[in-house]
Design a protein around this motif. Structure first.
Motif, PDB file in Angstrom:
ATOM      1  N   UNK A  55       2.891  -0.302  16.943  1.00  0.00           N
ATOM      2  CA  UNK A  55       3.070  -1.059  15.714  1.00  0.00           C
ATOM      3  C   UNK A  55       1.793  -1.724  15.220  1.00  0.00           C
ATOM      4  N   UNK A  56       0.784  -1.868  16.067  1.00  0.00           N
ATOM      5  CA  UNK A  56      -0.465  -2.503  15.642  1.00  0.00           C
ATOM      6  C   UNK A  56      -1.034  -1.814  14.406  1.00  0.00           C
ATOM      7  N   UNK A  57      -1.025  -0.512  14.418  1.00  0.00           N
ATOM      8  CA  UNK A  57      -1.496   0.260  13.262  1.00  0.00           C
ATOM      9  C   UNK A  57      -0.650  -0.050  12.021  1.00  0.00           C
ATOM     10  N   UNK A  58       0.660  -0.089  12.196  1.00  0.00           N
ATOM     11  CA  UNK A  58       1.554  -0.336  11.067  1.00  0.00           C
ATOM     12  C   UNK A  58       1.360  -1.732  10.486  1.00  0.00           C
ATOM     13  N   UNK A  59       1.164  -2.735  11.360  1.00  0.00           N
ATOM     14  CA  UNK A  59       0.904  -4.100  10.864  1.00  0.00           C
ATOM     15  C   UNK A  59      -0.367  -4.096  10.012  1.00  0.00           C
ATOM     16  N   UNK A  60      -1.412  -3.407  10.497  1.00  0.00           N
ATOM     17  CA  UNK A  60      -2.685  -3.378   9.779  1.00  0.00           C
ATOM     18  C   UNK A  60      -2.527  -2.725   8.411  1.00  0.00           C
ATOM     19  N   UNK A  61      -1.819  -1.599   8.354  1.00  0.00           N
ATOM     20  CA  UNK A  61      -1.622  -0.909   7.073  1.00  0.00           C
ATOM     21  C   UNK A  61      -0.879  -1.811   6.091  1.00  0.00           C
ATOM     22  N   UNK A  62       0.175  -2.444   6.543  1.00  0.00           N
ATOM     23  CA  UNK A  62       0.948  -3.336   5.676  1.00  0.00           C
ATOM     24  C   UNK A  62       0.112  -4.533   5.231  1.00  0.00           C
ATOM     25  N   UNK A  63      -0.659  -5.091   6.138  1.00  0.00           N
ATOM     26  CA  UNK A  63      -1.501  -6.249   5.830  1.00  0.00           C
ATOM     27  C   UNK A  63      -2.606  -5.885   4.840  1.00  0.00           C
ATOM     28  N   UNK A  64      -3.336  -4.820   5.134  1.00  0.00           N
ATOM     29  CA  UNK A  64      -4.483  -4.455   4.301  1.00  0.00           C
ATOM     30  C   UNK A  64      -4.078  -3.909   2.934  1.00  0.00           C
ATOM     31  N   UNK A  65      -2.842  -3.467   2.800  1.00  0.00           N
ATOM     32  CA  UNK A  65      -2.356  -2.999   1.498  1.00  0.00           C
ATOM     33  C   UNK A  65      -1.854  -4.160   0.642  1.00  0.00           C
ATOM     34  N   UNK A  66      -1.689  -5.330   1.255  1.00  0.00           N
ATOM     35  CA  UNK A  66      -1.214  -6.501   0.529  1.00  0.00           C
ATOM     36  C   UNK A  66       0.286  -6.681   0.569  1.00  0.00           C
ATOM     37  N   UNK A  67       0.966  -5.955   1.432  1.00  0.00           N
ATOM     38  CA  UNK A  67       2.426  -6.044   1.509  1.00  0.00           C
ATOM     39  C   UNK A  67       2.867  -7.240   2.357  1.00  0.00           C
ATOM     40  N   UNK A  68       2.122  -7.568   3.397  1.00  0.00           N
ATOM     41  CA  UNK A  68       2.510  -8.685   4.274  1.00  0.00           C
ATOM     42  C   UNK A  68       1.341  -9.643   4.477  1.00  0.00           C
ATOM     43  N   UNK A  69       1.713 -10.871   4.858  1.00  0.00           N
ATOM     44  CA  UNK A  69       0.765 -11.829   5.423  1.00  0.00           C
ATOM     45  C   UNK A  69       0.929 -11.746   6.932  1.00  0.00           C
TER      46      UNK A  69
END
Length: 118
Positions: A55-69
């Protein structure tokens, strides 16, 4: 730990759609849409994912795309959906994607495809 979050005006629609184009990340968005902060471990348990590294990769993608804090809190990271920013940038987009995901999950063809992927 330094994490990158784009400013609201740096969020790009193609990055948001790409981030939510993965079934696990879309499920994370759905869970976070319920509100509040969630730690990574609680989401892993709900998603049924056992490897944090997955999930580390998925958190990064969501974070860097602006979807999550994502913010550090002790030994955990807390995740929050950036709904206000996404709604301001692209009114109705998040609701449309989440509604579409719910509709798709209710159709037999989608359930069969998801079962074969998992």
């Amino acid at each position: 730990m330094s994490v990158r979050h784009p400013d609201r005006d740096q969020i790009r629609v193609e990055d948001v759609l790409s981030a939510m184009g993965n079934h696990l990340r879309l499920e994370v968005v759905r869970l976070l849409d319920a509100g509040g902060e969630h730690n990574c471990t609680s989401l892993l348990n709900v998603l049924g994912v056992t490897a944090k590294s997955t999930m580390t990769h998925h958190w990064r993608v969501l974070r860097e795309s602006g979807v999550i804090w994502q913010r550090p809190s002790g030994r955990e990271n807390l995740l929050t959906l950036r709904r206000e920013d996404l709604d301001a940038r692209y009114p109705g987009l998040l609701d449309a994607v989440l509604t579409g995901a719910l509709t798709d999950s209710l159709t037999p063809a989608s359930r069969t495809r998801a079962d074969s992927e998992g």
